[in-house]
Motif scaffolding. Structure first.
Motif, PDB file in Angstrom:
ATOM      1  N   GLY A 146       0.835  -1.206   0.000  1.00 50.33           N
ATOM      2  CA  GLY A 146       0.000   0.000   0.000  1.00 50.33           C
ATOM      3  C   GLY A 146       0.863   1.246   0.000  1.00 50.33           C
ATOM      4  N   GLY A 147       0.399   2.286   0.671  1.00 46.44           N
ATOM      5  CA  GLY A 147       1.181   3.508   0.798  1.00 46.44           C
ATOM      6  C   GLY A 147       2.090   3.437   2.015  1.00 46.44           C
ATOM      7  N   PHE A 152       3.103   9.220   3.272  1.00 44.79           N
ATOM      8  CA  PHE A 152       1.761   9.775   3.421  1.00 44.79           C
ATOM      9  C   PHE A 152       1.810  11.173   4.027  1.00 44.79           C
ATOM     10  CE2 PHE A 152      -2.004  10.588   6.019  1.00 44.79           C
ATOM     11  CZ  PHE A 152      -3.048  10.282   5.161  1.00 44.79           C
ATOM     12  N   LYS A 176     -10.668   3.962   2.237  1.00 41.62           N
ATOM     13  CA  LYS A 176      -9.626   3.402   3.097  1.00 41.62           C
ATOM     14  C   LYS A 176      -8.250   3.444   2.428  1.00 41.62           C
ATOM     15  CE  LYS A 176     -12.450   1.985   6.431  1.00 41.62           C
ATOM     16  NZ  LYS A 176     -12.379   2.456   7.820  1.00 41.62           N
ATOM     17  N   TRP A 177      -7.278   3.869   3.197  1.00 42.45           N
ATOM     18  CA  TRP A 177      -5.870   3.815   2.794  1.00 42.45           C
ATOM     19  C   TRP A 177      -5.223   2.565   3.388  1.00 42.45           C
ATOM     20  CZ3 TRP A 177      -2.404   7.465   0.437  1.00 42.45           C
ATOM     21  CH2 TRP A 177      -2.984   8.676   0.026  1.00 42.45           C
ATOM     22  N   ASP A 178      -4.528   1.760   2.568  1.00 38.52           N
ATOM     23  CA  ASP A 178      -3.629   0.723   3.070  1.00 38.52           C
ATOM     24  C   ASP A 178      -2.300   1.399   3.369  1.00 38.52           C
ATOM     25  OD1 ASP A 178      -5.314  -1.578   2.732  1.00 38.52           O
ATOM     26  OD2 ASP A 178      -4.941  -1.475   0.572  1.00 38.52           O
ATOM     27  N   LEU A 179      -1.817   1.274   4.618  1.00 39.92           N
ATOM     28  CA  LEU A 179      -0.615   1.996   5.019  1.00 39.92           C
ATOM     29  C   LEU A 179       0.348   1.098   5.801  1.00 39.92           C
ATOM     30  CD1 LEU A 179      -2.451   5.249   6.131  1.00 39.92           C
ATOM     31  CD2 LEU A 179      -0.865   5.084   4.201  1.00 39.92           C
ATOM     32  N   SER A 210      -9.342   5.337   7.056  1.00 38.56           N
ATOM     33  CA  SER A 210      -9.872   6.424   6.234  1.00 38.56           C
ATOM     34  C   SER A 210      -9.317   7.749   6.739  1.00 38.56           C
ATOM     35  CB  SER A 210     -11.400   6.444   6.316  1.00 38.56           C
ATOM     36  OG  SER A 210     -11.810   6.876   7.611  1.00 38.56           O
ATOM     37  N   VAL A 261      -2.313   8.832  -5.078  1.00 38.52           N
ATOM     38  CA  VAL A 261      -3.437   9.045  -4.158  1.00 38.52           C
ATOM     39  C   VAL A 261      -4.699   8.393  -4.718  1.00 38.52           C
ATOM     40  CG1 VAL A 261      -4.962  10.783  -3.150  1.00 38.52           C
ATOM     41  CG2 VAL A 261      -2.486  11.165  -3.150  1.00 38.52           C
ATOM     42  N   CYS A 264      -4.458   4.675  -4.359  1.00 36.59           N
ATOM     43  CA  CYS A 264      -4.453   4.296  -2.941  1.00 36.59           C
ATOM     44  C   CYS A 264      -5.855   4.320  -2.340  1.00 36.59           C
ATOM     45  CB  CYS A 264      -3.555   5.243  -2.138  1.00 36.59           C
ATOM     46  SG  CYS A 264      -1.791   4.918  -2.269  1.00 36.59           S
ATOM     47  N   THR A 265      -6.762   5.091  -2.946  1.00 34.06           N
ATOM     48  CA  THR A 265      -8.053   5.330  -2.292  1.00 34.06           C
ATOM     49  C   THR A 265      -9.283   4.863  -3.067  1.00 34.06           C
ATOM     50  OG1 THR A 265      -8.044   7.588  -3.207  1.00 34.06           O
ATOM     51  CG2 THR A 265      -7.216   7.296  -0.960  1.00 34.06           C
ATOM     52  N   SER A 270      -6.638  -1.910  -3.795  1.00 30.97           N
ATOM     53  CA  SER A 270      -6.465  -2.158  -2.355  1.00 30.97           C
ATOM     54  C   SER A 270      -5.875  -3.550  -2.132  1.00 30.97           C
ATOM     55  CB  SER A 270      -7.801  -2.034  -1.620  1.00 30.97           C
ATOM     56  OG  SER A 270      -8.668  -3.089  -2.013  1.00 30.97           O
TER      57      SER A 270
END
Length: 309
Positions: A146-147, A152, A176-179, A210, A261, A264-265, A270
């Protein structure tokens, strides 16, 4: 059983995180490849006992010397299309010639395997290299995370203003962001490197949150407000990115950050819920709250500058 790991792009921040994680493993020898070894601290070279091969990304003889005798090559290149595509193909060709059984490419992003062919994506090289590994019959070890959390909050994504404590976003704010942090991602890369049976696509995640979730965590940790500013829909974001790309495709920083971005969103790329974290249970991934707790509020925007040796 000992293992020799080659790391291309050794002067990069992520490469140095991987070195530190590999050093904690038993019976691991590290070979590094980079253009300018003078950028590497001598004390770190002595501590981690790294054999460094110097050369340009397209120096075929130096690269063959570098990959020779390794059990896996990890690519940590970060550069233009030529470096990321032709440069990695040169590495792969050398691995095939020297009989290196596995190659871990410079992926470290969203799940690009779900992005339709032809869609605008800044790391198109990842898709090209994945296909090239299949063509060359070399086992690929693909790491999707993810990111990166440090990125970020950094200037790269251009979504956080540390002066006004404002986080800008596109969409509804519920996306949702995967981080994953650099350190967590590096820990999984090191685990895969020493696991000689590991090959294929692996998805690891530190957290999934999120913008609204992140605001709540930020305010809990720092006891200070995080302001939100909506810029438009995801469709408007993608249109903006395409316009910038069509105007000047070579100006990467004009369109690539917002393009990341978008992917990612928007949910298409995802990581999903079928993660590979459980395969390496000794690794405890950092989540957003633990990341913020280990950084002063004034430092999160520059956290990416203090990664590495």
């Amino acid at each position: 059983m000992s293992i020799t790991v080659g790391i291309a792009g050794l002067t990069g921040k992520f490469a140095q995180c991987v070195v530190k994680k590999l050093h904690a493993c038993h019976n691991v020898t590290i070979k590094g490849f980079c253009r300018n070894p003078q950028k590497l601290p001598q004390l770190a070279m002595e501590k981690y006992k790294i054999e460094v091969i110097q050369g340009e990304f397209d120096d075929e003889q130096a690269i063959q010397n570098f990959v020779g005798g390794t059990d896996i090559v990890i690519c940590c290149y970060f550069g233009n299309t030529d470096v990321m595509t032709r440069g990695q193909k040169i590495l792969i060709d050398a691995c095939v010639k020297e009989g290196v059984p596995r190659y871990l490419p410079s992926d470290f992003a969203v799940d690009y395997t779900n992005i339709p062919t032809g869609e605008l994506f800044p790391k198109e090289s990842a898709q090209i290299i994945k296909d090239y590994l299949v063509e060359k019959k070399l086992a690929g070890v693909h790491v999707l995370v993810g990111g990166l959390m440090e990125t970020f909050w950094s200037e790269f994504f251009q979504i956080f203003d540390s002066n006004t404590q404002t986080l800008i976003f596109w969409g509804t704010g519920n996306e949702k962001w995967d981080l994953t942090t650099y350190e967590t991602a590096a820990a999984y890369v090191a685990a895969l490197a020493v696991d000689k049976n590991a090959s294929g696509v692996f998805r690891f995640r530190g957290d999934v949150k999120s913008v609204f979730d992140i605001k709540e965590i930020y305010e809990k940790v720092y006891e200070s407000p995080l302001h939100l500013k909506r810029l438009g829909s995801l469709e408007e974001l993608y249109s903006t990115v395409k316009e910038r790309f069509e105007k000047d495709p070579n100006n990467i920083m004009a369109w690539a950050p917002d393009c990341f971005v978008y992917w990612c969103t928007n949910g298409v790329a995802s990581l999903g819920d079928d993660l590979d974290n459980k395969k390496y249970p000794r690794i405890v991934p950092a989540n957003m709250e633990s990341f913020l707790k280990t950084h002063k509020r004034a430092d999160i925007a520059v956290a990416d500058r203090y990664i590495g040796f």
